[in-house]
Design a protein around this motif. Structure first.
Motif, PDB file in Angstrom:
ATOM      1  N   ALA A  24       3.513 -11.319   3.825  1.00 34.75           N
ATOM      2  CA  ALA A  24       4.224 -11.072   2.573  1.00 34.75           C
ATOM      3  C   ALA A  24       3.680 -11.988   1.487  1.00 34.75           C
ATOM      4  O   ALA A  24       3.582 -13.206   1.682  1.00 34.75           O
ATOM      5  CB  ALA A  24       5.718 -11.316   2.773  1.00 34.75           C
ATOM      6  N   VAL A  54       6.032  -1.029  -0.978  1.00 31.64           N
ATOM      7  CA  VAL A  54       5.033  -2.096  -0.941  1.00 31.64           C
ATOM      8  C   VAL A  54       3.676  -1.561  -1.375  1.00 31.64           C
ATOM      9  O   VAL A  54       3.405  -0.365  -1.264  1.00 31.64           O
ATOM     10  CB  VAL A  54       4.854  -2.713   0.471  1.00 31.64           C
ATOM     11  CG1 VAL A  54       6.095  -3.439   0.924  1.00 31.64           C
ATOM     12  CG2 VAL A  54       4.429  -1.678   1.484  1.00 31.64           C
ATOM     13  N   LEU A  69       1.056  -7.766   1.878  1.00 29.06           N
ATOM     14  CA  LEU A  69       2.154  -6.886   1.466  1.00 29.06           C
ATOM     15  C   LEU A  69       2.804  -7.419   0.202  1.00 29.06           C
ATOM     16  O   LEU A  69       3.391  -8.514   0.213  1.00 29.06           O
ATOM     17  CB  LEU A  69       3.205  -6.817   2.579  1.00 29.06           C
ATOM     18  CG  LEU A  69       2.705  -6.341   3.951  1.00 29.06           C
ATOM     19  CD1 LEU A  69       3.598  -6.853   5.068  1.00 29.06           C
ATOM     20  CD2 LEU A  69       2.627  -4.827   3.967  1.00 29.06           C
ATOM     21  N   ILE A  78      10.101  -6.233   1.653  1.00 29.63           N
ATOM     22  CA  ILE A  78       9.271  -7.432   1.511  1.00 29.63           C
ATOM     23  C   ILE A  78       9.881  -8.406   0.502  1.00 29.63           C
ATOM     24  O   ILE A  78       9.861  -9.626   0.705  1.00 29.63           O
ATOM     25  CB  ILE A  78       7.833  -7.033   1.088  1.00 29.63           C
ATOM     26  CG1 ILE A  78       7.173  -6.193   2.184  1.00 29.63           C
ATOM     27  CG2 ILE A  78       6.985  -8.265   0.791  1.00 29.63           C
ATOM     28  CD1 ILE A  78       7.057  -6.885   3.535  1.00 29.63           C
ATOM     29  N   HIS A  90       4.943 -11.797   7.976  1.00 26.36           N
ATOM     30  CA  HIS A  90       6.095 -10.898   7.956  1.00 26.36           C
ATOM     31  C   HIS A  90       6.223 -10.134   9.270  1.00 26.36           C
ATOM     32  O   HIS A  90       7.307 -10.002   9.810  1.00 26.36           O
ATOM     33  CB  HIS A  90       5.954  -9.926   6.777  1.00 26.36           C
ATOM     34  CG  HIS A  90       7.010  -8.869   6.730  1.00 26.36           C
ATOM     35  ND1 HIS A  90       6.801  -7.590   7.171  1.00 26.36           N
ATOM     36  CD2 HIS A  90       8.293  -8.918   6.300  1.00 26.36           C
ATOM     37  CE1 HIS A  90       7.922  -6.879   7.020  1.00 26.36           C
ATOM     38  NE2 HIS A  90       8.829  -7.658   6.485  1.00 26.36           N
TER      39      HIS A  90
END
Ligand code: CO
Length: 150
Positions: A24, A54, A69, A78, A90
């Motif tokens: 992330a 995303v 992401l 996210i 993530h």
């Protein structure tokens, strides 16, 4: 079904190698110079996955890929994740052939699933997430690459 018979016999479907690590980031534009220029990974593609709100940047490394992401909405999973835990790893994705059969097998074993039915992920891959409560805190994705139906 052969799959069910195999599961009953305890011969669970094998998982493949790590397909990608999902990371992330608040901004692809800010994150990419490190991964591309500093580490030297090639940028394979940038793709928006509307379903998950995303934008992903895919950077192959060896047999695996880094999947950056970036949230595209405040209610993106996210964005919600980063609000709680900050940027960073993530999810981890393991490759599998025969995703439906694997999910059925896990469900039968009492494993909590986020996705009982595969959905479409980046690159058109078919993916499904296991619940972190079932994995000791890791968001685990099972990923069936396109062109490799099980
Ligand atoms: Co992923």
């Amino acid at each position: 079904m052969l799959e069910q018979a195999a599961a009953l016999a305890g011969a669970f479907r094998a998982l493949g190698p790590v397909d990608h690590i999902g990371i992330a980031v608040p901004s692809l534009a800010e994150a990419l110079p490190f991964w591309q220029a500093t580490l030297g990974l090639p940028l394979a593609e940038i793709e928006e996955v509307a379903d998950q709100k995303v934008r992903t940047a895919i950077l192959p490394t060896g047999e695996a890929r880094v999947e950056l992401l970036e949230p595209t909405a405040e209610d993106s999973p996210i964005a919600v994740y980063m609000a709680k835990r900050g940027p960073g790893i993530h999810h981890v994705a393991l490759r599998v052939q025969g995703l439906e059969a694997k999910l059925a097998e896990l469900k039968a074993a009492g494993v909590r699933l986020i996705d009982e039915v595969p959905r479409l992920g980046a690159g058109g891959n078919r993916i499904a997430f296991l619940h972190p409560k079932a994995t000791g805190g890791v968001l685990l994705e099972l990923c069936e690459p396109v062109g490799h139906p099980g």
